[in-house]
Design a protein around this motif. Structure first.
Motif, PDB file in Angstrom:
ATOM      1  N   ARG A  29       0.838  -1.187   0.000  1.00  8.96           N
ATOM      2  CA  ARG A  29       0.000   0.000   0.000  1.00  8.96           C
ATOM      3  C   ARG A  29       0.885   1.252   0.000  1.00  8.96           C
ATOM      4  O   ARG A  29       1.930   1.276   0.664  1.00  8.96           O
ATOM      5  N   GLU A  30       0.459   2.267  -0.718  1.00  9.57           N
ATOM      6  CA  GLU A  30       1.210   3.516  -0.749  1.00  9.57           C
ATOM      7  C   GLU A  30       0.262   4.693  -0.574  1.00  9.57           C
ATOM      8  O   GLU A  30      -0.906   4.636  -0.965  1.00  9.57           O
ATOM      9  N   GLY A  31       0.793   5.754  -0.008  1.00  5.69           N
ATOM     10  CA  GLY A  31       0.024   6.980   0.091  1.00  5.69           C
ATOM     11  C   GLY A  31      -0.039   7.667  -1.248  1.00  5.69           C
ATOM     12  O   GLY A  31       0.963   7.727  -1.963  1.00  5.69           O
ATOM     13  N   VAL A  32      -1.214   8.177  -1.611  1.00  2.00           N
ATOM     14  CA  VAL A  32      -1.396   8.869  -2.884  1.00  2.00           C
ATOM     15  C   VAL A  32      -1.529  10.373  -2.664  1.00  2.00           C
ATOM     16  O   VAL A  32      -0.833  11.162  -3.310  1.00  2.00           O
ATOM     17  N   SER A  33      -2.399  10.753  -1.754  1.00  2.48           N
ATOM     18  CA  SER A  33      -2.620  12.172  -1.508  1.00  2.48           C
ATOM     19  C   SER A  33      -3.290  12.349  -0.153  1.00  2.48           C
ATOM     20  O   SER A  33      -3.951  11.429   0.340  1.00  2.48           O
ATOM     21  N   LEU A  34      -3.109  13.513   0.423  1.00  7.40           N
ATOM     22  CA  LEU A  34      -3.721  13.814   1.711  1.00  7.40           C
ATOM     23  C   LEU A  34      -4.078  15.287   1.767  1.00  7.40           C
ATOM     24  O   LEU A  34      -3.355  16.134   1.226  1.00  7.40           O
ATOM     25  N   ILE A  35      -5.198  15.579   2.427  1.00  4.15           N
ATOM     26  CA  ILE A  35      -5.583  16.960   2.687  1.00  4.15           C
ATOM     27  C   ILE A  35      -5.797  17.111   4.183  1.00  4.15           C
ATOM     28  O   ILE A  35      -6.424  16.261   4.827  1.00  4.15           O
ATOM     29  N   ASN A  36      -5.226  18.164   4.728  1.00  2.29           N
ATOM     30  CA  ASN A  36      -5.434  18.490   6.129  1.00  2.29           C
ATOM     31  C   ASN A  36      -6.586  19.485   6.187  1.00  2.29           C
ATOM     32  O   ASN A  36      -6.454  20.627   5.741  1.00  2.29           O
TER      33      ASN A  36
ATOM     34  N   TYR B 155      -1.055  17.283  -0.093  1.00  2.00           N
ATOM     35  CA  TYR B 155       0.196  16.568  -0.284  1.00  2.00           C
ATOM     36  C   TYR B 155      -0.044  15.431  -1.282  1.00  2.00           C
ATOM     37  O   TYR B 155      -1.111  14.810  -1.274  1.00  2.00           O
ATOM     38  N   TYR B 156       0.964  15.185  -2.113  1.00  2.00           N
ATOM     39  CA  TYR B 156       0.843  14.177  -3.159  1.00  2.00           C
ATOM     40  C   TYR B 156       2.113  13.347  -3.255  1.00  2.00           C
ATOM     41  O   TYR B 156       3.223  13.858  -3.054  1.00  2.00           O
ATOM     42  N   THR B 157       1.956  12.109  -3.629  1.00  2.00           N
ATOM     43  CA  THR B 157       3.130  11.337  -3.972  1.00  2.00           C
ATOM     44  C   THR B 157       3.624  11.810  -5.343  1.00  2.00           C
ATOM     45  O   THR B 157       2.825  12.300  -6.170  1.00  2.00           O
ATOM     46  N   ASP B 158       4.911  11.667  -5.587  1.00  2.00           N
ATOM     47  CA  ASP B 158       5.505  12.253  -6.788  1.00  2.00           C
ATOM     48  C   ASP B 158       4.858  11.756  -8.079  1.00  2.00           C
ATOM     49  O   ASP B 158       4.704  12.522  -9.037  1.00  2.00           O
ATOM     50  N   SER B 159       4.460  10.502  -8.113  1.00  2.00           N
ATOM     51  CA  SER B 159       3.974   9.925  -9.362  1.00  2.00           C
ATOM     52  C   SER B 159       2.625  10.489  -9.811  1.00  2.00           C
ATOM     53  O   SER B 159       2.235  10.303 -10.969  1.00  2.00           O
ATOM     54  N   VAL B 160       1.908  11.175  -8.911  1.00  2.00           N
ATOM     55  CA  VAL B 160       0.593  11.705  -9.289  1.00  2.00           C
ATOM     56  C   VAL B 160       0.570  13.233  -9.338  1.00  2.00           C
ATOM     57  O   VAL B 160      -0.457  13.817  -9.714  1.00  2.00           O
ATOM     58  N   LYS B 161       1.657  13.870  -8.973  1.00  2.00           N
ATOM     59  CA  LYS B 161       1.682  15.331  -8.992  1.00  2.00           C
ATOM     60  C   LYS B 161       1.417  15.849 -10.404  1.00  2.00           C
ATOM     61  O   LYS B 161       1.985  15.358 -11.373  1.00  2.00           O
ATOM     62  N   GLY B 162       0.548  16.833 -10.475  1.00  2.00           N
ATOM     63  CA  GLY B 162       0.180  17.389 -11.776  1.00  2.00           C
ATOM     64  C   GLY B 162      -0.929  16.637 -12.481  1.00  2.00           C
ATOM     65  O   GLY B 162      -1.461  17.113 -13.493  1.00  2.00           O
TER      66      GLY B 162
ATOM     67  N   ASN C 101      -6.719  12.589 -13.288  1.00  2.00           N
ATOM     68  CA  ASN C 101      -6.637  12.829 -14.720  1.00  2.00           C
ATOM     69  C   ASN C 101      -5.406  12.150 -15.302  1.00  2.00           C
ATOM     70  O   ASN C 101      -4.507  11.736 -14.575  1.00  2.00           O
ATOM     71  N   SER C 102      -5.370  12.061 -16.613  1.00  2.00           N
ATOM     72  CA  SER C 102      -4.225  11.467 -17.311  1.00  2.00           C
ATOM     73  C   SER C 102      -3.835  10.136 -16.689  1.00  2.00           C
ATOM     74  O   SER C 102      -2.669   9.886 -16.374  1.00  2.00           O
ATOM     75  N   LEU C 103      -4.815   9.298 -16.499  1.00  2.00           N
ATOM     76  CA  LEU C 103      -4.576   8.026 -15.821  1.00  2.00           C
ATOM     77  C   LEU C 103      -3.593   7.151 -16.592  1.00  2.00           C
ATOM     78  O   LEU C 103      -3.536   7.181 -17.835  1.00  2.00           O
TER      79      LEU C 103
END
Length: 124
Positions: A45-52, A59-66, A84-86
């Motif tokens: 399991r990996e973290g993808v994104s988080l909102i406080n 916050y985003y993991t590098d592979s999904v930024k943008g 997007n851009s899956l």
């Protein structure tokens, strides 16, 4: 009782998009950080994104930024993940989870509550 209901997964073509939703209940929404995590077949399991929700920092993991955008709607007690851009490597089960801690980074785990996942399958 804390409940986290993730939805919006499904099949998609590479280059396409999906929007995941996590409807939350049973806690004070604006006092928590809410994250999206994923687990691909055969992988950890990996973290993808988080909102406080305290300050709406994201916050985003590098592979999904943008490509991915996380957002939060307090009126609906819902966190969204616009994807997007899956890519085929985005395939996996996506979970939302919450933490009472004032998190300002993307963790790999250690959250307080986890919802059931929603499956995203991206084909090339």
């Amino acid at each position: 009782e804390v409940q986290l209901q993730a939805s919006g997964g499904g099949p998609a073509q590479a280059g396409g998009y999906l929007r995941l939703s996590c409807v939350a209940s049973g806690f004070h929404f604006d006092d928590y950080a809410i994250g999206w995590f994923r687990q691909a077949p055969g992988k950890e399991r990996e973290g993808v994104s988080l909102i406080n929700n305290r300050d709406r920092s994201t916050y985003y993991t590098d592979s999904v930024k943008g490509r991915f955008t996380i957002s939060s709607d307090s009126a609906k007690n819902t966190v969204f993940l616009q994807m997007n851009s899956l890519r085929p490597e985005d395939t996996g089960v996506y979970f939302c989870a919450i933490s009472r801690d004032d998190i300002h980074y993307l963790p790999e785990g250690g959250m307080d509550y986890w919802g059931r996942g929603t499956l995203v399958t991206v084909s090339s």
